[in-house]
Design an enzyme around this catalytic site. Structure first.
Site, PDB file in Angstrom:
ATOM      1  N   ASP A  47      -6.609  28.759 -37.570  1.00  0.00           N
ATOM      2  CA  ASP A  47      -5.431  28.460 -38.390  1.00  0.00           C
ATOM      3  C   ASP A  47      -4.895  29.733 -39.046  1.00  0.00           C
ATOM      4  OD1 ASP A  47      -7.438  28.735 -40.235  1.00  0.00           O
ATOM      5  OD2 ASP A  47      -7.070  26.844 -41.278  1.00  0.00           O
ATOM      6  N   GLU A 116     -13.897  23.960 -41.987  1.00  0.00           N
ATOM      7  CA  GLU A 116     -14.445  24.761 -43.084  1.00  0.00           C
ATOM      8  C   GLU A 116     -15.171  23.885 -44.094  1.00  0.00           C
ATOM      9  OE1 GLU A 116     -11.376  27.113 -44.967  1.00  0.00           O
ATOM     10  OE2 GLU A 116     -10.738  28.003 -43.068  1.00  0.00           O
ATOM     11  N   GLU A 183     -18.352  33.675 -42.835  1.00  0.00           N
ATOM     12  CA  GLU A 183     -17.235  34.569 -43.189  1.00  0.00           C
ATOM     13  C   GLU A 183     -17.478  35.235 -44.532  1.00  0.00           C
ATOM     14  OE1 GLU A 183     -13.245  33.217 -42.544  1.00  0.00           O
ATOM     15  OE2 GLU A 183     -12.407  34.918 -43.646  1.00  0.00           O
TER      16      GLU A 183
HETATM   17  O1  KIV Z   1      -8.589  31.054 -38.476  1.00  0.00           O
HETATM   18  C1  KIV Z   1      -9.304  31.995 -38.103  1.00  0.00           C
HETATM   19  O2  KIV Z   1      -8.828  32.952 -37.488  1.00  0.00           O
HETATM   20  C2  KIV Z   1     -10.733  31.939 -38.427  1.00  0.00           C
HETATM   21  C3  KIV Z   1     -11.592  33.177 -38.363  1.00  0.00           C
HETATM   22  C4  KIV Z   1     -13.024  32.884 -38.592  1.00  0.00           C
HETATM   23  C5  KIV Z   1     -11.481  34.068 -37.223  1.00  0.00           C
HETATM   24  O3  KIV Z   1     -11.204  30.903 -38.777  1.00  0.00           O
END
Ligand code: KIV
Length: 253
Positions: A47, A116, A183
């Protein structure tokens, strides 16, 4: 409806002791084709689309329609890699909504989805897995929480946050995710999670001790020169190349 290949994502789960997993984002046909032809293991329609392609301030304005549109463009290009798409902001508030959103990404050609969060989204992950869709977890700094966080920061510096991220990683593994993106967490924590889990970890801004690495494609090509995250190391400068071609074109007219 596009053909999807869920086993390409679940197969990543057994890559723990093998070569590092290579992962990059793509949002369109030509980029996805180049990544696939170069043997990238995991192509993510992230995203981050909202920022690096659509010019939005952050990822919170990305919709499921935007994600399905770009996922379908990438699907047509990919023959080998696992194609994973992000569930966008507020599209997985309940387990039922998470399954509906994940299904629409699969219909657009995704082999699996990424979302997430930690222990608070286990019911959503269980429901998506129950629908037969492979899942990749994402913990540490969560870009969809930017409005709450205020700005991008390294996670896991204090002991409470460190323990919460470690326990989230274990809960995600137990819920059946195939791999987990870490992350912007401190490298000691990334190492501890990597050695504690049986599934692979895929790092971004979390040091070198993960089982794989993921980057936004623009961060390695210099394709979004207006913002480069601190951990990004551009390996070429595509924005300069395009500028130079545009100048040559203007002069040739
Ligand atoms: O949206 C994204 O690009 C991600 C990163 C972890 C690369 O979630």
């Amino acid at each position: 409806m596009h053909q999807s290949h869920p086993s390409r994502v679940t197969a990543l789960g057994s890559r723990k002791e093998q070569n590092p997993i290579s992962a990059l984002t793509a949002y369109d046909y030509p980029t996805a084709k180049i990544l696939d032809e170069n043997g990238i293991d995991l192509i993510l329609v992230g995203d981050s689309l909202g920022m690096v392609v659509l010019g939005h301030e952050d990822t919170t304005s990305v919709t499921i329609e935007m994600m399905t549109h770009h996922t379908s463009a990438c699907r047509s290009a990919i023959n080998h890699a696992a194609l994973v798409a992000d569930l966008p902001y507020k599209s997985y508030e309940t387990p039922e909504q998470a399954v509906i959103t994940s299904n629409s990404l699969v219909i657009s050609g995704a082999d699996g989805v990424k979302l997430e969060g930690g222990s608070e989204i286990i019911p959503q992950i269980t429901a998506i897995r129950g629908a037969g869709i492979p899942v990749i977890g994402h913990i540490g700094f969560l870009p969809q929480s930017i409005k709450v966080e205020g700005n991008y920061k390294k996670k896991g510096k204090d002991s409470v946050e460190y323990s919460k991220i470690l326990s989230d990683a274990m809960s995600l593994e137990k819920a059946g995710v195939s791999a987990v993106v870490l992350e912007s967490i401190v490298s000691d924590l990334a190492l501890e999670i990597t050695t504690s889990l049986e599934i692979p970890t895929i790092g971004i801004g979390s040091g070198n001790d993960c089982d794989g690495q993921i980057r936004v494609i623009h961060d390695i090509t210099g394709g979004f020169p207006w913002f480069t995250p601190p951990f990004a190391k551009p390996l070429c400068n595509i924005a300069d190349e395009v500028s130079s071609a545009v100048q040559k074109y203007k002069e040739s007219i």
